[in-house]
Write an enzyme that holds these catalytic residues in place. Structure first.
Site, mmCIF file in Angstrom:
data_model
loop_
_atom_site.group_PDB
_atom_site.id
_atom_site.type_symbol
_atom_site.label_atom_id
_atom_site.label_comp_id
_atom_site.label_asym_id
_atom_site.label_seq_id
_atom_site.Cartn_x
_atom_site.Cartn_y
_atom_site.Cartn_z
ATOM 1 C CG ASP A 76 -0.230 -0.382 2.492
ATOM 2 O OD1 ASP A 76 0.944 0.016 2.628
ATOM 3 O OD2 ASP A 76 -0.817 -1.079 3.352
ATOM 4 N NE ARG A 249 2.402 2.088 -18.098
ATOM 5 C CZ ARG A 249 1.603 1.056 -18.353
ATOM 6 N NH1 ARG A 249 0.314 1.134 -18.051
ATOM 7 N NH2 ARG A 249 2.067 -0.054 -18.877
ATOM 8 C CG ASP A 251 -2.874 0.253 -19.375
ATOM 9 O OD1 ASP A 251 -1.794 -0.340 -19.262
ATOM 10 O OD2 ASP A 251 -3.966 -0.327 -19.590
ATOM 11 C CD GLU A 279 1.200 -0.996 -22.233
ATOM 12 O OE1 GLU A 279 1.457 -2.200 -22.221
ATOM 13 O OE2 GLU A 279 0.023 -0.555 -22.221
ATOM 14 C CG HIS A 349 3.748 -4.243 -15.118
ATOM 15 N ND1 HIS A 349 4.387 -3.227 -15.794
ATOM 16 C CD2 HIS A 349 2.426 -4.063 -15.353
ATOM 17 C CE1 HIS A 349 3.493 -2.474 -16.410
ATOM 18 N NE2 HIS A 349 2.289 -2.961 -16.157
ATOM 19 C CG ASP A 350 2.709 -5.635 -19.002
ATOM 20 O OD1 ASP A 350 2.012 -6.271 -18.184
ATOM 21 O OD2 ASP A 350 2.476 -4.454 -19.316
ATOM 22 C CG ASP A 393 0.765 -11.258 -15.542
ATOM 23 O OD1 ASP A 393 0.547 -11.601 -14.374
ATOM 24 O OD2 ASP A 393 -0.061 -10.671 -16.254
HETATM 25 C C1 NOJ Z 1 -0.849 -2.948 -20.158
HETATM 26 C C2 NOJ Z 1 -0.458 -3.120 -18.757
HETATM 27 O O1 NOJ Z 1 0.864 -2.812 -18.533
HETATM 28 C C3 NOJ Z 1 -0.827 -4.532 -18.436
HETATM 29 O O2 NOJ Z 1 -0.208 -4.969 -17.283
HETATM 30 C C4 NOJ Z 1 -2.326 -4.526 -18.341
HETATM 31 O O3 NOJ Z 1 -2.813 -5.792 -18.043
HETATM 32 C C5 NOJ Z 1 -2.932 -4.090 -19.669
HETATM 33 N N1 NOJ Z 1 -2.277 -2.938 -20.205
HETATM 34 C C6 NOJ Z 1 -4.391 -3.750 -19.512
HETATM 35 O O4 NOJ Z 1 -4.558 -2.686 -18.634
HETATM 36 CA CA CA Z 2 -1.961 -3.048 3.433
#
Ligand code: NOJ
Ligand code: CA
Ligand code: NOJ
Length: 704
Positions: A76, A249, A251, A279, A349-350, A393
């Site tokens: 958090d 950022r 998405d 992104e 993270h992707d 992931d």
């Molecule tokens: C790209 C994000 O980085 C990814 O982690 C997400 O699942 C998709 N967009 C949808 O929001």
């Molecule tokens: Ca917490």
């Protein structure tokens, strides 16, 4: 030696302190539009630190052991605050945090094997409320305040493409994509009579149009041509801007109408200019001109996936060479109008985490050193400095394993991040190749007389002697900025700029730098690169001088709001909409380099969907739109909008495109058919209408 001179002068006269690079205006936390001197640290909020167990979810949403990584794990904003307060980021030299989308997400647990949840923050339900598992608005305020007090900016992830997983037929699936406005239901995915969402099925990713107007996976896809939704998303981001965020950022920008995003960016910059980057995912080896065009025309920057994928191929997978790495640097330098504004990284993270369990840690260290010294704004994925691993992931989103400040990676970031603040060659400099083979890349960044020279030998077995190496640093001896952390040594530069022969041992990285004590007028950064007439724009650089000179947009002079040696704020002059090259002219009439392609808007932007029916074309022809506004090419067919789309919202022989145009203007337009060489105009008089004063609309005509 230079340092000693400065230190001596500083001691003599307190006013000389303002010449110390660390005090330059471009390094301030208040500079929300220029991230050239920053190093970003990307945090998956749920996975970082659980600073407040009282806000943790319960039941099937939560796994206190963080073993099932599709569940919430307790992290958090309080956890981030705790790490801000214990100095973990400051000591590392981090000056911006990118956190998960902060908004309220769905509470459902999906009916899949893992029982997936919205721990990642990408399944919004109410963009005007917080995710309570991350904290309250009071906690968010505290996060912003604490970060700012440490000189650290906060970037939020924001996903205005969709709400959450939904099914066209099953209302009980998850939360039916429902969108709320501070608790009041706006729309659900089924029975969506107001068409807040698209209902065109999921995309097969075959074309950009398909990806925009169909759902990304099963995510309830917003219809940005809906007036209520457009206003909602514009208000929602302003709420977060008012909370004091320093960056966004965005998405999935490839999956939203390009021009709606330009309109949205215009609304953001008119409210509060903050650095924004989208992104647009590119896979390994992928080069997409549409990606460059978006970065150059949407008003926002992009995450630099070309950089990331190439760095991974070179340093991690070893399927490409240092020559390929340099080719990427050289090509992106011209493909992006402002390559220094793109956000560089080596994993996220992707993607599989960069570091692999059996790999030599030096691979990661070299890739980090490269990202921290290359052009662009580096973003480091949390835990890289702890050598975290994880394929795919959610394994690449594990709980933060440790906060060890003695790791080589942590020490490396700690050595290089501050250099981005003190030597402007890293923030704004060009890149020149100085020595290259399959394993060795020596490159030099230069801004005015400021220079940073970097040598990397990725071979784990072979050393190379560098003969015939030249630099633009003045004669002298330079110690390795990394103090030998990656085996670098000192170099000696002769008067003819030749570097005495050195041997790069296997795996070595050396970094040498020269920070010029004085500068001629050099313009390093303009932000934002798109703004309305009258709006404030910030120029950063060196050597503007203590006395006010002039800032030119083409041949027009801008009104100066403030003038310092390294920063000028101006109002965009009252010129016609269009692209302008910007120059600073100091009080002695010395002109800076030109900063090209600034886009002046002559009014707030609105989005218009232009639709043309009955426009059948011959093989090889497409339909384009041209008209009497800069946004419509000013009747120049070479600048016409298009090719228009003709598959999803309307089908051939109808064509359409969502275009950002100035509000409340008498717009005249025509469609043309073109095969790239020959243009056929519509007959008859121009189509005309007055654009709305705000929001979104649609106009439809038949080919005449
Ligand atoms: C790209 C994000 O980085 C990814 O982690 C997400 O699942 C998709 N967009 C949808 O929001
Ligand atoms: Ca917490
Ligand atoms: C040619 C078009 O046919 C016409 O409609 C338009 O007004 C002019 N270009 C503008 O120069």
């Amino acid at each position: 030696m230079k340092k000693n001179t400065l230190g001596y002068l500083a001691a003599m006269m307190s006013t000389v302190l303002s010449f110390q690079a660390s005090a330059e205006a471009d390094t301030s936390v208040n500079n929300k539009i220029n991230y050239g001197t920053d190093v970003v640290y990307q945090i998956v909020t749920d996975r970082f630190v659980d600073g407040d167990t009282s806000n943790n979810p319960s039941g099937a949403l939560y796994d206190s052991s963080c073993a099932n990584l599709k569940k919430y794990c307790g992290g958090d904003w309080q956890g981030i605050i705790d790490k801000l307060n214990d100095g973990y980021f400051s000591e590392m030299g981090i000056s911006a945090l990118w956190i998960s989308q902060p908004v309220e997400n769905i509470y459902s647990v999906l009916n899949d094997t893992a029982g997936s949840t919205a721990y990642h923050g990408y399944w919004a339900r109410d963009f005007k409320r917080t995710n309570p598992f991350f904290g309250s608005f009071a906690d968010f305020d505290n996060l912003i305040q604490t970060a700012h007090s440490k000189g650290i900016k906060v970037i939020i992830d924001f996903a205005p493409n969709h709400t959450s997983p939904a099914s066209e037929s099953d209302t009980s699936y998850a939360e039916n994509g429902k969108l709320y406005d501070n608790g009041v239901l706006v729309a659900a995915y089924t029975n969506d009579t107001d068409k807040v969402f698209h209902h065109n099925g999921g995309t097969d990713f075959s074309t950009i149009e398909d990806g925009i107007y169909r759902n990304l996976f099963d995510l309830a896809d917003f219809n940005h041509q809906n007036t209520t939704l457009d206003a909602y998303l514009t208000d929602a981001i302003q709420l977060w801007l008012d909370k004091g965020i320093d960056g966004i950022r965005v998405d999935a920008v490839k999956h939203m109408p390009q021009h709606w995003q330009k309109k949205w960016m215009d609304s953001i910059y008119a409210h509060q200019s903050v650095f924004s980057f989208g992104e647009w995912f590119l896979s390994e080896g992928e080069v997409d001109p549409a990606n460059h065009e978006f970065a150059n025309e949407s008003g926002m920057s992009l995450l630099d996936f070309r950089f990331a994928q190439k760095a991974r191929q070179v340093f991690r997978n070893r399927t490409e060479t240092m020559s390929d790495l340099h080719a990427m640097i050289a090509d992106t330098d011209s493909a992006y109008n402002e390559v220094i504004d793109q956000v560089t990284f080596i994993d996220n993270h992707d993607m599989d985490r960069f570091h692999e369990p059996t790999a030599n840690q030096r691979e990661l260290e070299q890739a980090l050193a490269f990202a921290l010294t290359a052009r662009g704004v580096p973003a480091i994925y949390y835990g890289s400095e702890q050598y975290m691993t994880g394929y795919g992931d959610p394994n690449n989103r594990g709980k933060m394993t440790s906060f060890d400040r003695t790791t080589t990676a942590y020490q490396l970031i700690k050595a290089l991040a501050p250099l981005r603040k003190t030597n402007p060659a890293l923030a704004y400099g060009d890149t020149e190749q100085r020595w290259l083979n399959d394993d060795v890349y020596v490159y030099e960044r230069q801004f005015g007389d400021n220079v940073v020279l970097v040598a990397i030998n990725r071979s784990e077995t072979t050393s190379f002697s560098l003969n015939g190496l030249y630099t633009d640093m003045p004669a002298g001896t330079y110690t390795d900025v990394l103090s030998g952390l990656l085996n670098g040594e000192s170099i000696t530069v002769a008067a003819d700029k030749s570097v005495s022969a050195i041997t790069l041992s296997a795996g070595e990285v050396g970094v040498w730098q020269y920070t010029a004590p004085t500068n001629s007028v050099n313009l390093g950064h303009v932000g934002p690169m798109m703004a309305r007439t009258g709006q404030q724009v910030t120029l950063d650089g060196r050597g503007f001088g203590g006395q006010m000179g002039q800032v030119m947009f083409g041949s027009q002079q801008a009104t100066v709001v403030s003038w310092e040696d390294s920063q000028i704020v101006v109002n965009v002059p009252q010129v016609a909409a269009g692209q302008y090259d910007i120059k600073v002219v100091d009080s002695s009439n010395n002109a800076s380099n030109s900063y090209d392609s600034f886009e002046v808007l002559d009014a707030p932007q609105v989005t218009v969907r232009f639709v043309i029916h009955d426009a059948g074309t011959d093989w090889g022809q497409n339909v384009y739109l041209v008209g009497n506004q800069d946004a419509l090419g000013n009747w120049d067919t070479a600048k016409a909008i298009g090719p228009l789309y003709n598959q999803v919202m309307y089908s051939y022989p109808s064509w359409y495109f969502d275009v950002s145009v100035p509000a409340n203007k008498a717009i005249e337009y025509k469609f043309i058919k073109s095969d790239g060489t020959n243009v056929t105009w519509e007959n008859g008089s121009n189509h005309s209408f007055t654009s709305p004063v705000s929001g979104v609309t649609e106009v439809q005509v038949n080919w005449q």
